[in-house]
Enzyme design. Structure first.
Site, PDB file in Angstrom:
ATOM      1  N   ALA A 256       0.745  -1.417   0.183  1.00  0.00           N
ATOM      2  CA  ALA A 256       0.385  -0.450  -0.065  1.00  0.00           C
ATOM      3  C   ALA A 256       0.521   1.601  -0.418  1.00  0.00           C
ATOM      4  CB  ALA A 256      -1.318  -0.161   1.250  1.00  0.00           C
ATOM      5  N   ASP A 257       0.316   2.484  -0.892  1.00  0.00           N
ATOM      6  CA  ASP A 257       0.984   3.682  -0.581  1.00  0.00           C
ATOM      7  C   ASP A 257       0.911   4.507   0.629  1.00  0.00           C
ATOM      8  OD1 ASP A 257       2.866   4.326  -3.156  1.00  0.00           O
ATOM      9  OD2 ASP A 257       1.803   1.980  -3.278  1.00  0.00           O
TER      10      ASP A 257
END
EC number: 5.3.1.23
Length: 387
Positions: A256-257
């Site tokens: 995930a960013d």
């Protein structure tokens, strides 16, 4: 399993990173001396992965400050050095706005040096040294967190994702979330590594991850490096893979960013589609990310700014020229793969709704939805006194 790949090298104020634009064909390290060097390396995706870019940004500024100290070019005034650091951090954050780890790291580092600058007797050098220590500690903590994420994710998959007749897991992952995207070991790829260390990995599948091919270039490179049982597929093959009784995929694990307060997750383009397919086929869908990726200030995915990349990343591709050449000489060429004149839309990320996510793997455990069907991520920070 072979030794884990090291993509960030840092020692005594000297920083070097593996140039990911050259992988998997050439393993070349480039020296990062200043925040400007780091900004360009991040923007050009010579380093990528939310945790990695935060660490490289912090260590680059630490290296720059160390050089100023050595050459006696640092201001003696604490306030001036504090402002210098703040301006450099703001500049570094502008290199990749979607990745929350970078802005989160900048905020925490700024808080550290602001507090130090306000203490009696503080000088420019002591403020700079406080920043350097904090940046170095950030790298150490990230590696420790990754090991915990891998352990927690592997245990959850063994307990919740395996069919009764199975003792080993088949896992699909997307983009690159390993040593090349972090300080080491990785998040989602760290889960796969932990399964392997427990002798609980049957097989790993990695997607090509168009248009930048992080899966075929980077994740496949790490899987081969670690000698893990793995297969590369194109992005469009996932549905067929999940439908296959031969493959028997147990879980999809992605990185995930940015994770919003409600669990909506921004990650590499294509992640949303994987989650939809996982839901249809009854495959567990997990997000692996450290607490630093969770942004309680972002209420939902609708508030996440999605970076758009150049059209050339879709219409062109770079690789070695096929043919005989010495092993240590690789000639990389860029070729067109699309009709000239076609319009291109190239978002770097998409947002997966929390409704499609079965669990969020963190260093403190795997977070699942509660009785109301919602993630309550704010409780993580209350329980762990994090901010």
């Amino acid at each position: 399993m072979a030794s884990i790949l090291q993509a960030i090298r840092y020692s005594h104020g000297k920083l070097a990173i593996i140039d990911q634009l050259q992988l998997p064909y050439v393993e070349k390290f480039i020296t990062i001396r200043t925040s400007e060097d780091a900004w360009h390396a991040i923007k050009e995706m010579r380093v990528r992965g939310a945790p990695a870019i935060a660490i490289v940004a912090a260590l680059a500024l630490a290296s720059e400050l160390n050089t100023l100290i050595i050459h006696d070019k640092l201001s003696s005034r604490a306030e001036e050095v504090k402002l210098f650091i703040r301006e450099k951090l703001d500049y570094l954050v502008s290199s990749r706005p979607t990745a929350v780890n970078l802005s989160d790291a900048a905020r925490k580092l700024e808080s550290t040096i602001s507090g130090h600058a306000d203490t009696p007797g503080a000088t420019g050098r002591t403020v700079a040294e406080a920043f350097i220590r904090a940046a170095e500690e950030m790298m150490t903590k990230d590696l420790d967190d990754n090991m915990k994420i891998g352990q927690n994710g592997a245990e959850w998959i063994i307990k919740h994702a395996l069919a009764r007749h199975k003792s080993t897991a088949t896992v699909l992952t997307h983009c690159n979330t390993g040593s090349l995207a972090t300080s080491g070991y990785g998040t989602a790829l760290g889960v796969i590594r932990s399964l392997a260390s427990k002798k609980a990995l049957e097989h790993a599948y990695c997607t090509e991850t168009r248009p930048y091919n992080q899966g075929s270039r980077l994740t496949a490179f790490e899987l081969v490096h670690d000698r893990l049982p793995a297969t590369l597929i194109t992005d469009s093959m996932v549905a067929a893979l999940l439908a296959s009784t031969k493959a028997e995929v147990d879980a999809i694990v992605v990185g995930a960013d940015r994770v919003a307060a409600n669990g909506d997750t921004a990650n590499k383009i294509g992640t949303y589609g994987l989650a939809v397919l996982a839901k249809y086929h009854g495959v567990k869908f997990l997000v692996a990310a450290p607490l630093t990726t969770i942004d309680l200030g972002t209420k939902s995915g609708e508030d996440i700014v999605i970076e758009e990349r150049p059209s050339a990343e879709v219409t062109k591709i770079r690789g070695p020229v096929d043919g005989d050449h010495p092993a240590d000489i690789v000639k990389l060429e860029t070729v067109h793969i699309a009709a000239k004149g076609i319009d291109v839309w190239n978002p770097a990320f998409d947002v997966t709704p929390s409704t499609l996510i079965d669990g969020i793997i963190t260093e403190v455990g795997v977070i699942e939805k509660e009785a109301d069907g919602q993630f309550h991520l704010e409780r993580l920070f209350i329980d762990n006194s994090a901010s």
